[in-house]
Enzyme design. Structure first.
Site, PDB file in Angstrom:
ATOM      1  N   ASP A 126       1.376   2.576   3.515  1.00 15.35           N
ATOM      2  CA  ASP A 126       0.560   3.787   3.387  1.00 15.35           C
ATOM      3  C   ASP A 126       1.441   5.029   3.492  1.00 15.35           C
ATOM      4  O   ASP A 126       1.014   6.061   3.994  1.00 15.35           O
ATOM      5  CB  ASP A 126      -0.562   3.826   4.430  1.00 15.35           C
ATOM      6  CG  ASP A 126      -1.653   4.842   4.086  1.00 15.35           C
ATOM      7  OD1 ASP A 126      -1.725   5.272   2.914  1.00 15.35           O
ATOM      8  OD2 ASP A 126      -2.427   5.225   4.989  1.00 15.35           O
ATOM      9  N   HIS A 184       0.863  -1.194   0.000  1.00 15.51           N
ATOM     10  CA  HIS A 184       0.000   0.000   0.000  1.00 15.51           C
ATOM     11  C   HIS A 184       0.893   1.236   0.000  1.00 15.51           C
ATOM     12  O   HIS A 184       1.454   1.591   1.030  1.00 15.51           O
ATOM     13  CB  HIS A 184      -0.908   0.013   1.234  1.00 15.51           C
ATOM     14  CG  HIS A 184      -1.899   1.136   1.228  1.00 15.51           C
ATOM     15  ND1 HIS A 184      -3.253   0.914   1.275  1.00 15.51           N
ATOM     16  CD2 HIS A 184      -1.749   2.479   1.180  1.00 15.51           C
ATOM     17  CE1 HIS A 184      -3.890   2.082   1.265  1.00 15.51           C
ATOM     18  NE2 HIS A 184      -2.987   3.046   1.199  1.00 15.51           N
ATOM     19  N   HIS A 235       1.683   5.344  -1.675  1.00 18.32           N
ATOM     20  CA  HIS A 235       1.326   6.546  -2.430  1.00 18.32           C
ATOM     21  C   HIS A 235       2.597   7.152  -3.017  1.00 18.32           C
ATOM     22  O   HIS A 235       3.549   7.450  -2.283  1.00 18.32           O
ATOM     23  CB  HIS A 235       0.641   7.572  -1.531  1.00 18.32           C
ATOM     24  CG  HIS A 235      -0.667   7.100  -0.979  1.00 18.32           C
ATOM     25  ND1 HIS A 235      -1.863   7.262  -1.644  1.00 18.32           N
ATOM     26  CD2 HIS A 235      -0.971   6.444   0.175  1.00 18.32           C
ATOM     27  CE1 HIS A 235      -2.847   6.735  -0.930  1.00 18.32           C
ATOM     28  NE2 HIS A 235      -2.330   6.231   0.184  1.00 18.32           N
ATOM     29  N   HIS A 289     -10.471   1.269   1.570  1.00 21.08           N
ATOM     30  CA  HIS A 289     -10.233   2.173   2.691  1.00 21.08           C
ATOM     31  C   HIS A 289     -11.501   2.123   3.546  1.00 21.08           C
ATOM     32  O   HIS A 289     -12.497   2.770   3.244  1.00 21.08           O
ATOM     33  CB  HIS A 289      -9.968   3.606   2.206  1.00 21.08           C
ATOM     34  CG  HIS A 289      -9.648   4.563   3.315  1.00 21.08           C
ATOM     35  ND1 HIS A 289      -8.466   5.258   3.390  1.00 21.08           N
ATOM     36  CD2 HIS A 289     -10.347   4.934   4.420  1.00 21.08           C
ATOM     37  CE1 HIS A 289      -8.449   6.008   4.475  1.00 21.08           C
ATOM     38  NE2 HIS A 289      -9.603   5.827   5.112  1.00 21.08           N
TER      39      HIS A 289
END
Length: 333
Positions: free
Chosen positions: A237, A12, A14, A131
């Protein structure tokens, strides 16, 4: 002392776009063989054309490191032809409730209405990544979403449903009840509680969504990670924002952990005498859940002190200016 991890995976991540992508992609690409890349850009990744262009940009930014971006589509009401075309290029579809976190505008506003698409994902064997938060009181948002996970797990038993970045003991209990549920957990939720975020002076660089919870939740998550529970995977994350968006009114949610993930995980597992289970937590469990074989990439860490920089570009990292006991041995490329 050294430890070598084989094909560590961040399930996960970004990476953003533009200048931010250029700053952060090499940091993940150095330490991980592959990562599941989130699609909540502006605008989001909702077409195969945009997805392939984004993947190409990530691969270019990650150079010279060997790194496989595992791509996701932003959930919407796709038709079967679109999903069949995208299927060879994606690892899953990511569902955000509308407005629940950064760049989630345009997400799902009616959770009941998505079920025809979930049935299609089940039939095509495309995992659903979620999410899982409501719009309720901030500490209760994950708990309020758990019945949704349970309903979907029951209605779509052949659909792999990944509960992303879980933060509560309740989510772990639900994970044990349904074999089609899996979950990711972050580094920062294994280390901090809400007290670290707001118990003294407000620490904006620890503010994230889902927000850090109570000590008993952190301890439950840590115990499960240290035990390498089979359907619990590491997902950072890691979510970079420029300092002027973090140290500001309307602070953006996200903790930028990418540069320090493996050193801190090795230290954490070593302190708890669980180093032999770190390989499963950072790679083997994810391979089993998703049924894929990542590129062969050994990553070695050496017990050697180093100081985390104050910034990487415009981003303040987790543990900025602190000294860590383990360092990633940078390979020659």
């Amino acid at each position: 002392m050294e430890i070598t991890l084989h094909a560590p995976l961040d399930m996960h991540l970004h990476l953003r776009e533009g200048a931010m992508l250029q700053t952060v992609a090499p940091l993940s690409a150095r330490d991980f063989a592959a990562a599941v890349v989130m699609p909540n850009l502006v605008p989001p990744v909702t077409s195969l054309e945009r997805l392939l262009a984004y993947r190409e940009a990530i691969v270019a930014a990650a150079q010279p490191h060997q790194f496989l971006p595992l791509m996701t589509l932003f959930f919407q009401d796709y038709d079967e032809a679109s999903l069949r075309a995208a299927r060879p290029h994606i690892i899953g579809v990511k569902l955000y409730p509308d407005g629940v976190t950064t760049n989630s505008a345009g997400g799902v506003s009616d959770l009941a209405a998505v079920e025809p698409t979930l049935a299609l994902l089940e039939r095509l064997a495309i995992p659903l990544l979620v999410h899982g938060e409501s719009h309720g009181f901030v500490l209760d948002r994950e708990a309020e979403f758990l019945p949704v996970y349970e309903r979907w797990a029951q209605r779509f038993p052949q659909l792999t449903i990944v509960m992303e970045h879980i933060t509560t003991a309740g989510a772990l209990q639900l994970l044990q009840r349904y074999p089609n549920l899996a979950a990711t957990v972050t580094l920062h939720h294994l280390l901090i509680t809400l007290d670290d975020v707001a118990g003294g002076l407000l620490c904006p660089h620890l503010f994230c969504k889902p927000i850090a919870k109570r000590p008993e939740d952190r301890e439950a998550l840590l115990a499960a990670a240290l035990a390498a529970q089979p359907r619990l995977m590491f997902g950072s994350d890691s979510a970079p924002h420029p300092v002027d968006r973090k140290e500001a009114a309307g602070c953006a949610a996200g903790v930028f952990t990418a540069p320090v993930i493996l050193p801190l995980l090795v230290d954490l597992f070593a302190r708890h005498h669980a180093l032999e289970r770190l390989q499963a937590f950072v790679s083997d469990n994810a391979r089993a859940v998703y049924g894929f074989t990542p590129p062969a990439k050994p990553v070695t860490l050496r017990q050697e002190a180093w100081q985390v920089p104050a910034r990487y570009g415009t981003v303040v990292p987790f543990y900025a200016n602190q000294t860590l006991a383990w360092r990633v041995e940078v390979p020659r490329v």
